[in-house]
Motif scaffolding. Structure first.
Motif, short mmCIF file in Angstrom:
data_model
loop_
_atom_site.label_atom_id
_atom_site.label_comp_id
_atom_site.label_asym_id
_atom_site.label_seq_id
_atom_site.Cartn_x
_atom_site.Cartn_y
_atom_site.Cartn_z
N ALA A 1 67.13 -23.32 -16.72
CA ALA A 1 66.18 -22.79 -15.74
C ALA A 1 66.42 -21.30 -15.51
O ALA A 1 67.57 -20.87 -15.31
N GLY A 2 65.36 -20.53 -15.55
CA GLY A 2 65.50 -19.09 -15.33
C GLY A 2 66.00 -18.34 -16.55
O GLY A 2 66.19 -17.13 -16.52
N PHE A 3 66.22 -19.05 -17.65
CA PHE A 3 66.71 -18.43 -18.88
C PHE A 3 65.55 -18.19 -19.83
O PHE A 3 64.67 -19.03 -19.97
N SER A 4 65.51 -17.02 -20.45
CA SER A 4 64.47 -16.76 -21.42
C SER A 4 65.08 -16.32 -22.75
O SER A 4 65.81 -15.33 -22.80
N PRO A 5 64.79 -17.04 -23.82
CA PRO A 5 65.31 -16.63 -25.13
C PRO A 5 64.37 -15.65 -25.83
O PRO A 5 64.55 -15.38 -27.02
N SER A 6 63.39 -15.08 -25.14
CA SER A 6 62.37 -14.29 -25.83
C SER A 6 62.90 -12.94 -26.31
O SER A 6 63.82 -12.36 -25.73
N ALA A 7 62.33 -12.45 -27.39
CA ALA A 7 62.76 -11.17 -27.97
C ALA A 7 61.54 -10.46 -28.57
O ALA A 7 60.56 -11.11 -28.93
N SER A 8 61.61 -9.13 -28.59
CA SER A 8 60.56 -8.32 -29.20
C SER A 8 61.17 -7.47 -30.31
O SER A 8 62.37 -7.15 -30.26
N PHE A 9 60.34 -7.06 -31.26
CA PHE A 9 60.83 -6.29 -32.39
C PHE A 9 59.87 -5.16 -32.70
O PHE A 9 58.65 -5.31 -32.53
N ILE A 10 60.40 -4.03 -33.15
CA ILE A 10 59.57 -3.02 -33.80
C ILE A 10 60.01 -3.00 -35.26
O ILE A 10 61.21 -2.96 -35.55
N LEU A 11 59.05 -3.06 -36.15
CA LEU A 11 59.32 -3.04 -37.59
C LEU A 11 58.54 -1.87 -38.17
O LEU A 11 57.34 -1.72 -37.91
N GLY A 12 59.21 -1.03 -38.94
CA GLY A 12 58.49 0.07 -39.57
C GLY A 12 59.11 0.45 -40.88
O GLY A 12 60.28 0.12 -41.15
N GLY A 13 58.34 1.14 -41.71
CA GLY A 13 58.88 1.59 -42.97
C GLY A 13 57.80 1.67 -44.02
O GLY A 13 56.60 1.71 -43.69
N GLN A 14 58.23 1.72 -45.25
CA GLN A 14 57.29 1.92 -46.35
C GLN A 14 57.73 1.12 -47.57
O GLN A 14 58.93 1.05 -47.88
N ILE A 15 56.76 0.53 -48.25
CA ILE A 15 57.01 -0.15 -49.52
C ILE A 15 56.26 0.64 -50.59
O ILE A 15 55.12 1.08 -50.36
N LYS A 16 56.87 0.85 -51.72
CA LYS A 16 56.31 1.69 -52.80
C LYS A 16 54.85 1.35 -53.08
O LYS A 16 54.50 0.18 -53.21
N GLY A 17 54.02 2.37 -53.15
CA GLY A 17 52.60 2.15 -53.42
C GLY A 17 51.77 1.95 -52.16
O GLY A 17 50.54 1.92 -52.22
N GLN A 18 52.45 1.79 -50.98
CA GLN A 18 51.74 1.62 -49.71
C GLN A 18 52.01 2.84 -48.82
O GLN A 18 52.93 3.62 -49.07
N GLN A 19 51.24 2.92 -47.73
CA GLN A 19 51.50 3.93 -46.71
C GLN A 19 52.64 3.45 -45.80
O GLN A 19 52.89 2.26 -45.70
N PRO A 20 53.31 4.40 -45.11
CA PRO A 20 54.27 3.98 -44.08
C PRO A 20 53.53 3.21 -42.98
O PRO A 20 52.38 3.53 -42.66
N GLU A 21 54.17 2.20 -42.42
CA GLU A 21 53.52 1.38 -41.39
C GLU A 21 54.49 1.07 -40.26
O GLU A 21 55.70 1.08 -40.45
N LEU A 22 53.90 0.76 -39.10
CA LEU A 22 54.69 0.48 -37.90
C LEU A 22 54.06 -0.72 -37.20
O LEU A 22 52.85 -0.76 -36.98
N TYR A 23 54.90 -1.71 -36.83
CA TYR A 23 54.42 -2.89 -36.11
C TYR A 23 55.31 -3.20 -34.92
O TYR A 23 56.53 -3.00 -34.99
#
Lengths: 249, 249
Positions: free
Chosen positions: B107-129
């Motif tokens: 009770a009163g405990f939250s396991p929730s988490a948030s993430f920021i993911l960013g970067g670039q894979i060859k042939g794509q533009q840099p992206e941020l989520y």
């Protein structure tokens, strides 16, 4: 949402509030959240409200009805400001209890409200209280003598930097307006007109300074533009990070 | 609590994070919240984490295990950054589901988490989520190209004023540090060391600039003092409210 704050200065009390309310993005209205109760030469009290508008209106209405009906306890008879704070908490709790049923059509609905109460009763010092939705209350800190209700975070850093008990009245009122203006920029449910009132210690009058700034008030536009320009300048004059990179290389 | 942010510039991506975690005021620890995944010349990705530390550690550990075990989907094989964002959301939801029982000792405990993911894979533009605790994700806005997780409000106003896609790298990194430093001042559960990383577009290297500022780093002390001084000056130079009073009289 709402944002209201009050400041306890050596010279007296400053109260500042926005006027926007919203019940969903398509139900945005304008209501004053600053309520004054004064018996000249005897007492002067101000109440700021945040949270559920139905709750806060019911509480303020009851305080007024108590005066009209000359009830045993009313805000014009109370001996101490803290007694009014206690009573405000009781009224708020009772009002919330009517609507706080869990589930059903009330799921996700909160009738909770917060209040700032401040002022002076003859023979006492000026006092400032924040009344929580739970009905209990706190006073302002001696070192950082301000209280906030509603959307408090965006506008807090500037108060921490500027506000002290000896801060001059004009500075404190300007700082309160900057604090609300910064909040308006980040939260669309906080909006003008802004009201700002100064109660001078021992005056026992409704107020000694009062301004209302509508959206298109020229001072508000100047304040906003000037703050934006000055913050950019403040930022540009910070020590460049390239110093750190140079040192690391 | 935690505060992390990332900025999508025309020149590349900036990531910045604090390192404090707390499970109650007597369980304060220091953990890096910045995780790098790089295959030089092919991809460079950074993940920032906020929320429940057990959840975020389990998610990052699984991403690493996927690489070690060369699983069918892993962060080194993913075709798009958005696929990694989807997978991150799935892992996070699965991990939270293990502990999200209602009532009892939870009770009163939250396991929730948030993430920021960013970067670039060859042939794509840099992206941020940004990946929400609910598992879904959003990208940064084109006009205000930053994302925040954790204790976001105190540090948001300065980002809104300064950060645009064409902002120079040094300015953006300095602004990210100011944003975190302002937050540390107002929330004791955000704290140093601060990490700040710049990934240059199309470099496909781990990073092009990286600094870690410990509590007693001289630059952090200078930044803090200078910002405090400059903000006061910015405030002192605002149009005086006495103009309004004079006009009203």
């Amino acid at each position: 949402m709402t944002y209201c704050l009050a400041i306890a200065l050596d010279e007296g009390l400053v109260f500042c509030s926005d006027s926007r309310t919203n019940a969903g993005p398509d139900r945005v209205s304008t209501y004053s959240k600053m309520h004054r109760f004064c018996v000249p030469h005897d007492r002067s009290l101000v109440i700021l409200t945040a949270g559920n508008l139905a709750t806060s209106q019911a509480v303020i209405a009851q305080l007024q009805r108590d005066i009209e009906e000359d009830n045993d306890f009313n805000i014009f008879k109370a001996r101490y400001v803290s007694d009014v704070a206690d009573y405000l908490g009781e009224l708020s709790l009772a009002e919330q209890a009517k609507y706080a049923k869990k589930g059903g059509p009330n799921a996700g609905f909160s009738p909770s409200a917060s209040f700032i109460l401040g002022g002076q009763i003859k023979g006492q010092q000026p006092e400032l209280y924040m009344v929580y939705p739970e009905g209990n209350h706190i006073t302002a800190s001696d070192l950082y003598p301000y209280l906030q209700i509603g959307e408090t975070k965006y506008g807090k850093p500037i108060l921490d930097r500027i506000i002290r008990p000896h801060t001059p009245v004009e500075t404190a009122m300007r700082c309160a307006l900057v604090s609300i203006d910064s909040t308006m920029r980040s939260n669309a449910t906080v909006g003008p007109p802004l009201e700002c009132l100064f109660y001078e210690k021992d005056s026992l009058q409704p107020y000694n300074r009062y301004i209302m700034l509508e959206e298109n008030h020229p001072y508000l536009a100047r304040l906003r533009q000037s703050w934006d320009d000055n913050i950019r300048m403040a930022f540009d004059n910070l020590p460049p990070l390239s110093d750190v990179f140079a040192a690391a290389e």
